[in-house]
Design a protein around this motif. Structure first.
Motif, mmCIF file in Angstrom:
data_model
loop_
_atom_site.group_PDB
_atom_site.id
_atom_site.type_symbol
_atom_site.label_atom_id
_atom_site.label_comp_id
_atom_site.label_asym_id
_atom_site.label_seq_id
_atom_site.Cartn_x
_atom_site.Cartn_y
_atom_site.Cartn_z
ATOM 1 N N GLU A 197 16.821 -5.088 18.300
ATOM 2 C CA GLU A 197 16.456 -3.759 17.809
ATOM 3 C C GLU A 197 14.969 -3.618 17.518
ATOM 4 O O GLU A 197 14.426 -2.528 17.546
ATOM 5 N N SER A 198 14.294 -4.712 17.178
ATOM 6 C CA SER A 198 12.876 -4.610 16.840
ATOM 7 C C SER A 198 12.117 -5.796 17.401
ATOM 8 O O SER A 198 12.681 -6.844 17.689
ATOM 9 N N PHE A 199 10.834 -5.616 17.516
ATOM 10 C CA PHE A 199 9.955 -6.628 18.082
ATOM 11 C C PHE A 199 8.711 -6.682 17.223
ATOM 12 O O PHE A 199 8.132 -5.652 16.894
ATOM 13 N N LEU A 200 8.294 -7.871 16.828
ATOM 14 C CA LEU A 200 7.118 -8.034 15.994
ATOM 15 C C LEU A 200 6.088 -8.816 16.771
ATOM 16 O O LEU A 200 6.385 -9.859 17.357
ATOM 17 N N PHE A 201 4.866 -8.312 16.763
ATOM 18 C CA PHE A 201 3.770 -8.970 17.466
ATOM 19 C C PHE A 201 2.643 -9.164 16.469
ATOM 20 O O PHE A 201 2.226 -8.223 15.808
ATOM 21 N N LEU A 248 -5.280 0.712 14.332
ATOM 22 C CA LEU A 248 -4.397 1.540 15.162
ATOM 23 C C LEU A 248 -4.839 1.520 16.619
ATOM 24 O O LEU A 248 -4.005 1.402 17.523
ATOM 25 N N CYS A 249 -6.127 1.638 16.851
ATOM 26 C CA CYS A 249 -6.645 1.611 18.234
ATOM 27 C C CYS A 249 -6.319 0.285 18.903
ATOM 28 O O CYS A 249 -5.867 0.254 20.050
ATOM 29 N N GLY A 256 12.336 2.770 26.464
ATOM 30 C CA GLY A 256 11.986 4.002 25.773
ATOM 31 C C GLY A 256 10.700 3.879 24.975
ATOM 32 O O GLY A 256 9.991 2.888 25.048
ATOM 33 N N PRO A 257 10.418 4.910 24.204
ATOM 34 C CA PRO A 257 9.147 4.951 23.473
ATOM 35 C C PRO A 257 9.039 3.847 22.415
ATOM 36 O O PRO A 257 10.043 3.362 21.891
ATOM 37 N N ILE A 258 7.800 3.477 22.137
ATOM 38 C CA ILE A 258 7.498 2.466 21.126
ATOM 39 C C ILE A 258 6.969 3.193 19.891
ATOM 40 O O ILE A 258 6.072 4.024 19.993
ATOM 41 N N THR A 259 7.524 2.894 18.743
ATOM 42 C CA THR A 259 7.133 3.547 17.501
ATOM 43 C C THR A 259 6.101 2.714 16.755
ATOM 44 O O THR A 259 6.266 1.507 16.594
ATOM 45 N N VAL A 260 5.033 3.382 16.305
ATOM 46 C CA VAL A 260 4.017 2.739 15.479
ATOM 47 C C VAL A 260 4.028 3.447 14.133
ATOM 48 O O VAL A 260 3.951 4.674 14.074
ATOM 49 N N GLU A 261 4.133 2.687 13.065
ATOM 50 C CA GLU A 261 4.169 3.271 11.731
ATOM 51 C C GLU A 261 2.853 3.021 11.014
ATOM 52 O O GLU A 261 2.251 1.962 11.162
ATOM 53 N N GLN A 262 2.424 3.993 10.244
ATOM 54 C CA GLN A 262 1.156 3.939 9.515
ATOM 55 C C GLN A 262 1.396 4.502 8.121
ATOM 56 O O GLN A 262 2.058 5.516 7.978
ATOM 57 N N ASP A 263 0.848 3.853 7.090
ATOM 58 C CA ASP A 263 1.069 4.331 5.730
ATOM 59 C C ASP A 263 -0.194 4.863 5.053
ATOM 60 O O ASP A 263 -0.135 5.350 3.930
ATOM 61 N N ASN A 264 -1.330 4.820 5.728
ATOM 62 C CA ASN A 264 -2.578 5.327 5.160
ATOM 63 C C ASN A 264 -2.685 6.813 5.497
ATOM 64 O O ASN A 264 -2.817 7.193 6.661
ATOM 65 N N ARG A 265 -2.619 7.665 4.478
ATOM 66 C CA ARG A 265 -2.593 9.124 4.717
ATOM 67 C C ARG A 265 -3.834 9.635 5.446
ATOM 68 O O ARG A 265 -3.739 10.492 6.311
#
Length: 71
Positions: free
Chosen positions: A3-7, A28-29, A50-59
């Motif tokens: 379900e998930s992949f960590l790099f 992010l870049c 399918g699409p790869i999701t990137v999560e960011q917590d800095n507003r």
């Protein structure tokens, strides 16, 4: 891959960020460059699902990445 992949990757910085927001944008870049490469390899191997999701917590980084004309 499941379900998930960590790099994880560690390299010497090529630029110095003047703020935490700058550091987040740089990260992010770099993440998108790496993910684009991984996605292309997965497509070549015919395992892309399918699409790869990137999560960011800095507003501030989220706002800047959604409004690129503000740079």
């Amino acid at each position: 891959m499941g379900e998930s992949f960590l790099f994880a990757k560690s390299v010497k910085q090529k630029v110095t960020a003047l703020s935490s927001t700058d550091a987040e944008i740089i990260a992010l870049c770099n993440a998108f460059q790496t993910l684009t490469w991984i996605k292309n390899v997965m497509i070549d191997l015919r395992v892309y699902h399918g699409p790869i999701t990137v999560e960011q917590d800095n507003r501030a980084a989220i706002w800047l990445s959604s409004e690129p004309s503000k740079f």
